[in-house]
Design a protein around this motif. Structure first.
Motif, PDB file in Angstrom:
ATOM      1  N   ALA A   1       9.012   1.905  -3.069  1.00  0.00           N
ATOM      2  CA  ALA A   1       8.146   2.196  -1.931  1.00  0.00           C
ATOM      3  C   ALA A   1       8.979   2.717  -0.769  1.00  0.00           C
ATOM      4  CB  ALA A   1       7.394   0.934  -1.521  1.00  0.00           C
TER       5      ALA A   1
ATOM      6  N   GLN B   1       1.253   6.121 -14.410  1.00  0.00           N
ATOM      7  CA  GLN B   1       0.627   4.803 -14.277  1.00  0.00           C
ATOM      8  C   GLN B   1       1.581   3.829 -13.581  1.00  0.00           C
ATOM      9  OE1 GLN B   1      -0.389   4.802 -18.643  1.00  0.00           O
ATOM     10  NE2 GLN B   1      -2.238   3.782 -17.938  1.00  0.00           N
TER      11      GLN B   1
ATOM     12  N   GLU C   1       1.458   4.506  -9.865  1.00  0.00           N
ATOM     13  CA  GLU C   1       0.279   3.898  -9.244  1.00  0.00           C
ATOM     14  C   GLU C   1       0.468   2.396  -9.067  1.00  0.00           C
ATOM     15  OE1 GLU C   1      -2.271   5.500  -7.862  1.00  0.00           O
ATOM     16  OE2 GLU C   1      -1.073   7.272  -8.374  1.00  0.00           O
ATOM     17  N   ALA C   2       1.120   1.742 -10.035  1.00  0.00           N
ATOM     18  CA  ALA C   2       1.395   0.312  -9.925  1.00  0.00           C
ATOM     19  C   ALA C   2       2.365   0.033  -8.781  1.00  0.00           C
ATOM     20  CB  ALA C   2       1.965  -0.214 -11.240  1.00  0.00           C
TER      21      ALA C   2
ATOM     22  N   LYS D   1       2.602   1.864  -6.049  1.00  0.00           N
ATOM     23  CA  LYS D   1       1.856   2.087  -4.817  1.00  0.00           C
ATOM     24  C   LYS D   1       0.953   0.913  -4.461  1.00  0.00           C
ATOM     25  CE  LYS D   1       1.619   7.165  -4.967  1.00  0.00           C
ATOM     26  NZ  LYS D   1       0.712   8.342  -5.042  1.00  0.00           N
ATOM     27  N   ASP D   2       0.393   0.238  -5.480  1.00  0.00           N
ATOM     28  CA  ASP D   2      -0.492  -0.882  -5.164  1.00  0.00           C
ATOM     29  C   ASP D   2       0.239  -2.221  -5.108  1.00  0.00           C
ATOM     30  OD1 ASP D   2      -0.236  -1.978  -7.769  1.00  0.00           O
ATOM     31  OD2 ASP D   2      -2.042  -0.988  -8.501  1.00  0.00           O
ATOM     32  N   GLY D   3       1.574  -2.171  -5.261  1.00  0.00           N
ATOM     33  CA  GLY D   3       2.375  -3.375  -5.106  1.00  0.00           C
ATOM     34  C   GLY D   3       2.510  -4.238  -6.338  1.00  0.00           C
ATOM     35  N   SER D   4       2.009  -3.768  -7.472  1.00  0.00           N
ATOM     36  CA  SER D   4       2.086  -4.552  -8.704  1.00  0.00           C
ATOM     37  C   SER D   4       3.502  -4.641  -9.248  1.00  0.00           C
ATOM     38  CB  SER D   4       1.167  -3.950  -9.774  1.00  0.00           C
ATOM     39  OG  SER D   4      -0.172  -3.912  -9.338  1.00  0.00           O
TER      40      SER D   4
ATOM     41  N   ASP E   1       4.720  12.647  -2.736  1.00  0.00           N
ATOM     42  CA  ASP E   1       4.163  11.639  -1.837  1.00  0.00           C
ATOM     43  C   ASP E   1       5.274  10.969  -1.027  1.00  0.00           C
ATOM     44  OD1 ASP E   1       2.533   9.863  -0.560  1.00  0.00           O
ATOM     45  OD2 ASP E   1       1.937   8.740  -2.341  1.00  0.00           O
TER      46      ASP E   1
ATOM     47  N   ASN F   1       4.970   7.552   0.927  1.00  0.00           N
ATOM     48  CA  ASN F   1       4.846   6.273   0.225  1.00  0.00           C
ATOM     49  C   ASN F   1       5.955   5.992  -0.782  1.00  0.00           C
ATOM     50  OD1 ASN F   1       2.204   5.306   1.273  1.00  0.00           O
ATOM     51  ND2 ASN F   1       1.445   7.182   0.325  1.00  0.00           N
TER      52      ASN F   1
END
Length: 296
Positions: free
Chosen positions: A158, A204, A207-208, A210-213, A231, A234
């Motif tokens: 991030a 994928q 995306e994980a 980005k959502d903090g997973s 991006d 981010n």
């Protein structure tokens, strides 16, 4: 060693070229509006004795090529336009042309990392060009021509992450990569204090992240730079490449004739390789040398 890593970092930076650096290519076939600018021509009267893969292509009249479609600058499919672009896509079209098949005779198949060997072994594709690292374990199932490109494993985190600055900071974190990929195998084998998460595609994993997973995504640095450049608010790439990955063209293990043909094409086609690089990854202004083929 420092000089080597610096070179790899430069190679990684070249992925800033991003989508659109290569000639456009519709998703349904290999046709390209920029065919007139192609650095290679379609061969005629090609004969390749002893290659069952070539025989199947000739009988079918088309070439089935496995690729990635979520890697900007390397193998990317623009969902809005249906165009494919990138260094790997152009390498695939060069191989097909050398075998006598024009771009409109290519069917591209997106194959997840974990399914590459089975797709080749089962004959679902004729060959695979998609950031496919050569290693001994994979050689037990498939053959490789090349390498045609060299890069190294890196880390994507991030943009606001100040804790992970290199692979030395991975203890206690969760790292994501594609199932069956060399990078995830390396993390499991050499970073025992690091947790792993796997998906079919690197997108994928992004995306994980980005959502903090997950805390980081790992794969070849050239791929990660492309995601970060898409991006930058981010995402960011940290540290230097910490492995050396040699990309090869995956093909049936027993097809020595096709492997030899492709290796000869790479060996004799230095000017073509350079032209393809300059029109894709090299759009960033970087210059690298074509790696020497390691025939076996």
């Amino acid at each position: 060693m420092r000089k080597r890593m610096t070179l790899l970092a430069v190679i990684a930076a070249s992925a800033l070229a991003l989508t659109g650096c290569a000639g456009p290519n519709p998703a349904g076939d290999g046709a390209s509006d920029s065919a007139s600018k192609s650095p290679f021509t379609v061969a005629t009267d090609v004969s390749l004795t002893g290659s069952p893969t070539f025989d199947a292509m000739t009988k079918r009249g088309t070439v089935k090529v496995g690729v990635k479609e979520d890697q900007p600058g390397l193998g990317y499919l623009d969902a809005a336009t249906g165009e494919r672009s990138g260094f790997d896509i152009e390498i695939a079209k060069w191989i097909a042309a050398s075998l006598g098949f024009s771009a409109d005779k290519i069917t591209f198949e997106a194959i997840p990392s974990a399914n590459r060997e089975s797709a080749i072994v089962n004959g679902d594709i004729d060959f695979y060009v998609g950031t496919y690292s050569i290693n001994d374990k994979r050689k037990e199932q498939v053959g490789f021509a090349g390498p045609y490109f060299v890069t190294g494993q890196g880390l994507l985190v991030a943009a606001g992450d100040k804790k992970i600055t290199s692979e030395k900071d991975l203890a206690g974190t969760t790292v994501c990569s594609a199932t069956g990929s060399t990078p995830i195998q390396n993390i499991k084998a050499n970073f025992p204090d690091t947790k792993t998460t796997e998906f079919d595609t690197y997108s994928q994993c992004v995306e994980a992240l980005k959502d903090g997973s997950v805390n980081a995504v790992t794969t070849d640095a050239a791929i990660l730079i492309g995601y970060a450049a898409q991006d930058p608010d981010n995402l960011k790439v940290v540290g230097k490449p910490f492995t050396v990955e040699k990309y090869g063209v995956g093909m049936p293990k027993s097809d020595d004739a096709l492997r030899t043909f492709t290796n000869d094409m790479f060996t004799k086609g230095g000017d073509t390789w350079t032209a393809i690089y300059n029109e894709t990854l090299g759009k960033s202004g970087t210059k690298v040398e074509q790696p020497k083929v390691e025939a076996y």
